[in-house]
Design a protein around this motif. Sequence first.
Motif, PDB file in Angstrom:
ATOM      1  N   ALA A  25       0.851  -1.191   0.000  1.00  0.00           N
ATOM      2  CA  ALA A  25       0.000   0.000   0.000  1.00  0.00           C
ATOM      3  C   ALA A  25       0.885   1.240   0.000  1.00  0.00           C
ATOM      4  O   ALA A  25       1.971   1.250   0.570  1.00  0.00           O
ATOM      5  CB  ALA A  25      -0.899  -0.007   1.232  1.00  0.00           C
ATOM      6  N   ASN A  26       0.442   2.270  -0.667  1.00  0.00           N
ATOM      7  CA  ASN A  26       1.141   3.556  -0.722  1.00  0.00           C
ATOM      8  C   ASN A  26       2.432   3.528  -1.533  1.00  0.00           C
ATOM      9  O   ASN A  26       3.227   4.458  -1.448  1.00  0.00           O
ATOM     10  CB  ASN A  26       1.433   4.097   0.688  1.00  0.00           C
ATOM     11  N   ASP A  46       4.154   6.736   5.421  1.00  0.00           N
ATOM     12  CA  ASP A  46       3.473   5.636   4.736  1.00  0.00           C
ATOM     13  C   ASP A  46       4.217   5.233   3.463  1.00  0.00           C
ATOM     14  O   ASP A  46       4.436   4.052   3.209  1.00  0.00           O
ATOM     15  CB  ASP A  46       2.030   6.015   4.390  1.00  0.00           C
ATOM     16  N   GLU A  47       4.612   6.228   2.681  1.00  0.00           N
ATOM     17  CA  GLU A  47       5.283   5.926   1.420  1.00  0.00           C
ATOM     18  C   GLU A  47       6.691   5.373   1.655  1.00  0.00           C
ATOM     19  O   GLU A  47       7.113   4.449   0.972  1.00  0.00           O
ATOM     20  CB  GLU A  47       5.334   7.166   0.524  1.00  0.00           C
ATOM     21  N   ALA A  50       6.349   1.792   2.632  1.00  0.00           N
ATOM     22  CA  ALA A  50       6.017   0.976   1.456  1.00  0.00           C
ATOM     23  C   ALA A  50       7.249   0.752   0.586  1.00  0.00           C
ATOM     24  O   ALA A  50       7.473  -0.358   0.084  1.00  0.00           O
ATOM     25  CB  ALA A  50       4.909   1.651   0.646  1.00  0.00           C
TER      26      ALA A  50
END
Length: 140
Positions: A25-26, A46-47, A50
């Motif tokens: 995700a992300n 978040d990124e 990921a």
Amino acid sequence: MHRNILLVLSGVLITHLALAAELPANLPAPTTRGAVTFVSGGIGLDESTAMKAAEKDYPLTLEFVVKTASTSGYTSDVKVLLADHNGKTLLDTVSNGPFLLVKLPPGNYRLEASKDGQTKLRQVDVRAGSHQKILIEWGT
């Protein structure tokens, strides 16, 4: 005939959803240019999480950092050139974040990473079934 079209479309949709489920995700979308596939990013927690989770799927990870006397932090907008042993450029891009994950065939490559007029050079040896992470730092 309509039933066959619906079955084909259903199969395509299921395949697409299965492939999407494999991506963390992300994770920014990968880009393919010739024999090289890469993904660039890592802005925000978040990124970056990921990107770190996806490293295992890419034989080469580049991480970009700027250090000063008092601070150290990730950086983006790094111009990256990867050339093969014959000097042929295989990747010419600008990073969208502090991480650049690269899939490319095994071989020896010349890496140039440029930020604010300073260029860092590295030799990169990509081996089948292995992963390497290269930290590139700029400082004052």
